[in-house]
Design a protein around this motif. Structure first.
Motif, PDB file in Angstrom:
ATOM      1  N   UNK A  84       0.847  -1.194   0.000  1.00 15.50           N
ATOM      2  CA  UNK A  84       0.000   0.000   0.000  1.00 15.50           C
ATOM      3  C   UNK A  84       0.884   1.246   0.000  1.00 15.50           C
ATOM      4  N   UNK A  85       0.264   2.378  -0.302  1.00 16.58           N
ATOM      5  CA  UNK A  85       0.966   3.662  -0.340  1.00 16.58           C
ATOM      6  C   UNK A  85       0.232   4.641   0.580  1.00 16.58           C
ATOM      7  N   UNK A 133      -5.085   4.339   3.194  1.00 20.36           N
ATOM      8  CA  UNK A 133      -6.348   4.792   3.769  1.00 20.36           C
ATOM      9  C   UNK A 133      -7.565   4.445   2.915  1.00 20.36           C
ATOM     10  N   UNK A 134      -7.403   4.418   1.585  1.00 16.40           N
ATOM     11  CA  UNK A 134      -8.536   4.066   0.745  1.00 16.40           C
ATOM     12  C   UNK A 134      -8.952   2.615   0.972  1.00 16.40           C
ATOM     13  N   UNK A 135      -7.959   1.722   1.085  1.00 16.33           N
ATOM     14  CA  UNK A 135      -8.297   0.306   1.334  1.00 16.33           C
ATOM     15  C   UNK A 135      -8.911   0.143   2.710  1.00 16.33           C
ATOM     16  N   UNK A 147       2.218  -2.623   6.357  1.00 17.51           N
ATOM     17  CA  UNK A 147       1.989  -2.103   5.011  1.00 17.51           C
ATOM     18  C   UNK A 147       1.571  -0.651   4.962  1.00 17.51           C
ATOM     19  N   UNK A 148       1.014  -0.142   6.076  1.00 18.77           N
ATOM     20  CA  UNK A 148       0.595   1.248   6.160  1.00 18.77           C
ATOM     21  C   UNK A 148       0.224   1.542   7.598  1.00 18.77           C
ATOM     22  N   UNK A 182       7.876   3.729  11.528  1.00 18.28           N
ATOM     23  CA  UNK A 182       7.771   3.052  10.233  1.00 18.28           C
ATOM     24  C   UNK A 182       6.328   3.074   9.741  1.00 18.28           C
ATOM     25  N   UNK A 183       6.151   3.410   8.483  1.00 20.41           N
ATOM     26  CA  UNK A 183       4.828   3.356   7.866  1.00 20.41           C
ATOM     27  C   UNK A 183       4.724   2.270   6.810  1.00 20.41           C
ATOM     28  N   UNK A 184       5.834   1.951   6.132  1.00 23.30           N
ATOM     29  CA  UNK A 184       5.823   1.026   5.005  1.00 23.30           C
ATOM     30  C   UNK A 184       7.030   0.103   5.094  1.00 23.30           C
ATOM     31  N   UNK A 185       6.862  -1.162   4.650  1.00 21.79           N
ATOM     32  CA  UNK A 185       7.949  -2.138   4.704  1.00 21.79           C
ATOM     33  C   UNK A 185       8.168  -2.760   3.324  1.00 21.79           C
TER      34      UNK A 185
END
Length: 288
Positions: free
Chosen positions: A147-148, A153-155, A247-248, A256-259
């Motif tokens: 995710x980005x 947030x959309x998912x 992932x988010x 950390x927000x993303x891996x």
């Protein structure tokens, strides 16, 4: 070493016996936004509409650090959590029992008030892949984040409902997307996961990529190469172990927000090495 992409590192720097030098696949930065056309869209294999390049990197043994790595700092964590589900290819048992195990694990791990499970995917690098309701799947071999900042947030809105999503954020709650990755059979001796330490990832190296489906366009990150990136994997990972992968995260406070992660080939693996079989469960964890 096949290339000189290790930037001066050699085996003398591989302090743990299970550290390896291995090729990882990175996106080549381009002017236009890249796009990935899904198998559902193409009706066959996915179509990657962008260039990639391999770099040999040091992928370090995670086990010596397992007790200290966290979702909020490195973006991933290793846990020993045996499952009581005998057959992880049984959709009924996975949805009825394994999902409950995942919910219980993440509730305890993160102090969650609610864990929403929204997807489970099996993967195998043997033959035609592992069976799923929507078809067979092999390992993902390009470094990516699921995710980005846009699609996370959309998912979450799609899964939790837009009104509930807004209510949670307005009330000060936190929402975290976490994947729970487990070998179906172990130990894993082929195509393990490489995970990037989030503290070593420069934001400019994360390349937003359209992910095209028949009915919608999602977005993921691919990763471009940077010599300062740090990589880890779990040697001989067993069925009793799980990787938690972020992932988010709705919080934007420096954690950390993303891996970024990807499957990669071990130098020791051959065609005769048992295939890697795994199951990943995607969740949104709500912390109120």
């Amino acid at each position: 070493m096949a290339r000189n992409a290790l930037s001066g590192l050699d085996t003398e720097h591989m302090k743990a016996a299970a550290d390896v030098a291995a090729p990882l696949t990175f996106i080549v930065p381009q002017t236009e936004k890249p796009a990935l056309y899904s198998a559902a869209y193409t009706g066959g294999v996915p179509d990657f509409g962008f260039a990639v390049e391999d770099h040999d990197v040091l992928v370090a043994d995670m086990r010596p650090h397992g007790a200290t790595f966290t979702l909020d700092r490195e973006g991933f964590a290793l846990r020993t959590v045996p499952t009581q589900v005998a057959d992880l290819y049984d959709d009924g048992a996975v949805e009825a029992d394994y999902f409950d195990e995942v919910r219980n694990l993440l509730t305890q791990e993160l102090g969650a008030s609610h864990v929403a499970v929204f997807d489970a995917t099996r993967r195998s690098d043997g033959g035609t892949g592992a069976s799923n309701k929507d078809g067979n799947r092999g390992p993902a071999s390009r470094i990516h984040v699921d995710y980005t900042a846009k699609s996370g947030p959309q998912r979450a809105k799609d899964v939790l409902g837009a009104k509930e999503f807004d209510r949670l954020l307005n009330s000060g709650a936190r929402i975290v997307q976490v994947n729970v990755w487990r070998p179906i059979r172990g130990p894993v001796q082929r195509s393990p996961l490489a995970l990037a330490d989030a503290t070593s990832i420069a934001p400019a190296t994360m390349v937003a990529t359209d992910q095209v489906f028949p009915d919608r366009v999602g977005e993921i990150y691919h990763l471009s190469y940077d010599k300062d990136q740090r990589w880890y994997y779990v040697p001989e990972m067993t069925r009793d172990e799980v990787l938690l992968i972020k992932g988010w995260d709705s919080l934007e406070d420096g954690r950390a927000q993303f891996t970024p992660h990807s499957a990669f080939p071990l130098p020791s693996q051959t065609d005769a090495t048992p295939a890697r079989e795994s199951i990943e469960v995607r969740t949104f964890v709500v912390i109120e």
